[in-house]
Design a protein around this motif. Structure first.
Motif, PDB file in Angstrom:
ATOM      1  N   SER A   1       0.840  -1.200   0.000  1.00 39.30           N
ATOM      2  CA  SER A   1       0.000   0.000   0.000  1.00 39.30           C
ATOM      3  C   SER A   1       0.873   1.247   0.000  1.00 39.30           C
ATOM      4  CB  SER A   1      -0.899   0.013   1.235  1.00 39.30           C
ATOM      5  OG  SER A   1      -1.760  -1.090   1.210  1.00 39.30           O
ATOM      6  N   PRO A   2       0.369   2.306  -0.608  1.00 45.47           N
ATOM      7  CA  PRO A   2       1.161   3.537  -0.660  1.00 45.47           C
ATOM      8  C   PRO A   2       1.154   4.259   0.683  1.00 45.47           C
ATOM      9  CG  PRO A   2      -0.993   3.923  -1.604  1.00 45.47           C
ATOM     10  CD  PRO A   2      -0.920   2.438  -1.292  1.00 45.47           C
ATOM     11  N   PRO A   3       2.082   5.174   0.862  1.00 47.69           N
ATOM     12  CA  PRO A   3       2.057   5.996   2.072  1.00 47.69           C
ATOM     13  C   PRO A   3       0.849   6.935   2.041  1.00 47.69           C
ATOM     14  CG  PRO A   3       3.817   6.723   0.601  1.00 47.69           C
ATOM     15  CD  PRO A   3       3.205   5.508  -0.019  1.00 47.69           C
TER      16      PRO A   3
ATOM     17  N   LEU B   1      -1.025  10.514   2.252  1.00 43.34           N
ATOM     18  CA  LEU B   1      -0.669  11.854   1.787  1.00 43.34           C
ATOM     19  C   LEU B   1      -0.293  12.779   2.945  1.00 43.34           C
ATOM     20  CD1 LEU B   1      -3.388  12.329  -0.982  1.00 43.34           C
ATOM     21  CD2 LEU B   1      -0.987  11.654  -1.260  1.00 43.34           C
ATOM     22  N   ASP B   2      -0.727  12.438   4.157  1.00 39.86           N
ATOM     23  CA  ASP B   2      -0.392  13.250   5.335  1.00 39.86           C
ATOM     24  C   ASP B   2       0.932  12.850   5.978  1.00 39.86           C
ATOM     25  OD1 ASP B   2      -2.652  14.814   5.071  1.00 39.86           O
ATOM     26  OD2 ASP B   2      -3.863  13.550   6.395  1.00 39.86           O
ATOM     27  N   GLY B   3       1.659  11.876   5.388  1.00 41.67           N
ATOM     28  CA  GLY B   3       3.004  11.564   5.849  1.00 41.67           C
ATOM     29  C   GLY B   3       3.189  10.227   6.539  1.00 41.67           C
ATOM     30  N   LEU B   4       2.113   9.550   6.944  1.00 44.52           N
ATOM     31  CA  LEU B   4       2.262   8.235   7.559  1.00 44.52           C
ATOM     32  C   LEU B   4       2.797   7.258   6.516  1.00 44.52           C
ATOM     33  CD1 LEU B   4       1.757   6.673  10.211  1.00 44.52           C
ATOM     34  CD2 LEU B   4      -0.505   6.086   9.322  1.00 44.52           C
ATOM     35  N   TRP B   5       3.621   6.306   6.919  1.00 46.82           N
ATOM     36  CA  TRP B   5       4.272   5.379   5.980  1.00 46.82           C
ATOM     37  C   TRP B   5       3.285   4.463   5.267  1.00 46.82           C
ATOM     38  CZ3 TRP B   5       3.710   0.181   6.963  1.00 46.82           C
ATOM     39  CH2 TRP B   5       3.383  -0.187   8.265  1.00 46.82           C
ATOM     40  N   ILE B   6       2.043   4.373   5.746  1.00 52.28           N
ATOM     41  CA  ILE B   6       1.005   3.570   5.107  1.00 52.28           C
ATOM     42  C   ILE B   6      -0.274   4.398   5.042  1.00 52.28           C
ATOM     43  CG2 ILE B   6       0.280   2.492   7.286  1.00 52.28           C
ATOM     44  CD1 ILE B   6      -0.180  -0.115   5.648  1.00 52.28           C
ATOM     45  N   ASN B   7      -1.052   4.207   3.997  1.00 51.68           N
ATOM     46  CA  ASN B   7      -2.301   4.947   3.847  1.00 51.68           C
ATOM     47  C   ASN B   7      -3.174   4.734   5.079  1.00 51.68           C
ATOM     48  OD1 ASN B   7      -5.304   4.926   2.977  1.00 51.68           O
ATOM     49  ND2 ASN B   7      -4.240   6.208   1.477  1.00 51.68           N
ATOM     50  N   GLU B   8      -3.751   5.785   5.587  1.00 47.30           N
ATOM     51  CA  GLU B   8      -4.519   5.692   6.830  1.00 47.30           C
ATOM     52  C   GLU B   8      -5.783   4.850   6.695  1.00 47.30           C
ATOM     53  OE1 GLU B   8      -4.685   8.428   9.885  1.00 47.30           O
ATOM     54  OE2 GLU B   8      -3.036   9.659   9.151  1.00 47.30           O
ATOM     55  N   VAL B   9      -6.404   4.821   5.532  1.00 47.77           N
ATOM     56  CA  VAL B   9      -7.577   3.961   5.343  1.00 47.77           C
ATOM     57  C   VAL B   9      -7.153   2.491   5.413  1.00 47.77           C
ATOM     58  CG1 VAL B   9      -9.360   3.255   3.679  1.00 47.77           C
ATOM     59  CG2 VAL B   9      -8.912   5.684   4.067  1.00 47.77           C
ATOM     60  N   VAL B  10      -6.000   2.168   4.866  1.00 45.33           N
ATOM     61  CA  VAL B  10      -5.457   0.816   4.941  1.00 45.33           C
ATOM     62  C   VAL B  10      -5.071   0.501   6.391  1.00 45.33           C
ATOM     63  CG1 VAL B  10      -3.594  -0.709   4.173  1.00 45.33           C
ATOM     64  CG2 VAL B  10      -4.708   0.834   2.539  1.00 45.33           C
ATOM     65  N   ALA B  11      -4.426   1.440   7.058  1.00 47.92           N
ATOM     66  CA  ALA B  11      -4.054   1.240   8.463  1.00 47.92           C
ATOM     67  C   ALA B  11      -5.304   1.009   9.311  1.00 47.92           C
ATOM     68  CB  ALA B  11      -3.269   2.442   8.978  1.00 47.92           C
ATOM     69  N   ASP B  12      -6.365   1.741   9.015  1.00 47.58           N
ATOM     70  CA  ASP B  12      -7.617   1.571   9.749  1.00 47.58           C
ATOM     71  C   ASP B  12      -8.199   0.181   9.518  1.00 47.58           C
ATOM     72  OD1 ASP B  12      -9.615   2.833  11.483  1.00 47.58           O
ATOM     73  OD2 ASP B  12     -10.950   2.582   9.756  1.00 47.58           O
ATOM     74  N   ALA B  13      -8.109  -0.310   8.286  1.00 48.16           N
ATOM     75  CA  ALA B  13      -8.588  -1.670   7.986  1.00 48.16           C
ATOM     76  C   ALA B  13      -7.767  -2.708   8.752  1.00 48.16           C
ATOM     77  CB  ALA B  13      -8.512  -1.940   6.483  1.00 48.16           C
ATOM     78  N   LEU B  14      -6.463  -2.492   8.844  1.00 46.52           N
ATOM     79  CA  LEU B  14      -5.594  -3.410   9.572  1.00 46.52           C
ATOM     80  C   LEU B  14      -5.767  -3.291  11.086  1.00 46.52           C
ATOM     81  CD1 LEU B  14      -2.503  -2.988   7.292  1.00 46.52           C
ATOM     82  CD2 LEU B  14      -3.587  -5.178   7.816  1.00 46.52           C
ATOM     83  N   TYR B  15      -6.309  -2.189  11.535  1.00 43.54           N
ATOM     84  CA  TYR B  15      -6.550  -1.945  12.954  1.00 43.54           C
ATOM     85  C   TYR B  15      -7.859  -2.590  13.433  1.00 43.54           C
ATOM     86  CZ  TYR B  15      -8.043   0.742  17.048  1.00 43.54           C
ATOM     87  OH  TYR B  15      -8.497   1.111  18.289  1.00 43.54           O
ATOM     88  N   SER B  16      -8.804  -2.799  12.549  1.00 40.07           N
ATOM     89  CA  SER B  16     -10.142  -3.235  12.963  1.00 40.07           C
ATOM     90  C   SER B  16     -10.097  -4.535  13.766  1.00 40.07           C
ATOM     91  CB  SER B  16     -11.069  -3.365  11.757  1.00 40.07           C
ATOM     92  OG  SER B  16     -10.704  -4.459  10.968  1.00 40.07           O
ATOM     93  N   LYS B  17     -11.114  -4.712  14.598  1.00 47.38           N
ATOM     94  CA  LYS B  17     -11.156  -5.865  15.509  1.00 47.38           C
ATOM     95  C   LYS B  17     -11.165  -7.194  14.772  1.00 47.38           C
ATOM     96  CE  LYS B  17     -13.270  -3.734  19.517  1.00 47.38           C
ATOM     97  NZ  LYS B  17     -14.375  -3.749  20.466  1.00 47.38           N
ATOM     98  N   ASP B  18     -11.791  -7.253  13.587  1.00 50.01           N
ATOM     99  CA  ASP B  18     -11.881  -8.517  12.850  1.00 50.01           C
ATOM    100  C   ASP B  18     -10.693  -8.745  11.923  1.00 50.01           C
ATOM    101  OD1 ASP B  18     -12.388  -6.763  10.741  1.00 50.01           O
ATOM    102  OD2 ASP B  18     -14.167  -7.821  10.042  1.00 50.01           O
ATOM    103  N   ALA B  19      -9.624  -7.982  12.091  1.00 52.14           N
ATOM    104  CA  ALA B  19      -8.501  -8.025  11.155  1.00 52.14           C
ATOM    105  C   ALA B  19      -7.284  -8.795  11.672  1.00 52.14           C
ATOM    106  CB  ALA B  19      -8.101  -6.605  10.761  1.00 52.14           C
TER     107      ALA B  19
END
Length: 184
Positions: free
Chosen positions: A84-86, A88-106
């Motif tokens: 996944s790309p970084p 745009l706000d500077g986090l090394w991974i896209n925040e929508v992707v990070a949120d998906a990886l953060y979810s309880k069922d992930a």
């Protein structure tokens, strides 16, 4: 592709033998999944559609849950999210992707992500100082801190676990080489 490679958890485990054509199809499908490096949402121009990613992920979860392939699908999805790309706000991974990886069922997705990172190292020469392994440990520790500071604690814990395993590997490598040196 998942259905071609893996049996559904909803089907009884039978010992049906695949014919040669079915084996070839399953093998090719597995190779395709294993070599998958373009997360859904990536555009040809290099941009990333968070909306396309999110809608694809929800549809895939729903379909794979219905078919009995939920866990294995999440593992493969997690693996491709390494690419996944970084954000745009500077986090090394896209925040929508990070949120998906953060979810309880992930849990399985996070496991697939860290396994892909671990396996992406490939073949390597073992440095008796353990420095290359320590460098990886530091890299992943910093990435874990970044996603934790962004609010993705479960995802951060997975990345931190990978970092910890590299720290342990470095200690083991150093200890093994010191023992060999003492024996010589």
């Amino acid at each position: 592709m998942i259905r071609l490679v893996y049996r559904s958890k909803k089907e009884s485990q039978t010992d049906t033998e695949l014919n040669d054509q079915e084996k070839a199809i399953a093998t090719n499908a597995y190779r395709l999944l294993d070599d998958w490096k373009t997360p859904l949402g990536m555009k040809k121009d290099g941009s990333f559609s968070e909306e396309d990613f999110s809608s694809w992920l929800e549809l895939t979860k729903s379909l794979c849950n219905e078919s009995g392939h939920f866990e294995v699908a999440l593992t493969h999805i997690g693996g491709v999210l390494v690419y996944s790309p970084p954000d745009l706000d500077g986090l090394w991974i896209n925040e929508v992707v990070a949120d998906a990886l953060y979810s309880k069922d992930a849990d399985k997705m996070r496991r697939g992500f860290t396994l892909k990172l671990l396996n992406s190292r490939g073949g390597h020469w073992v440095d008796p100082t353990g420095q290359p392994v320590r460098d990886l440990a530091v890299k992943y520790r910093l990435q874990a801190e970044d996603v934790e500071n962004a609010g993705y604690q479960r995802f951060a814990a997975s990345i931190r676990g990978l970092s910890d395993s590299y720290y342990r590997d470095a200690e083991r490598i150093i200890a093994e080489h010191q023992q060999v040196d003492m024996e010589l």
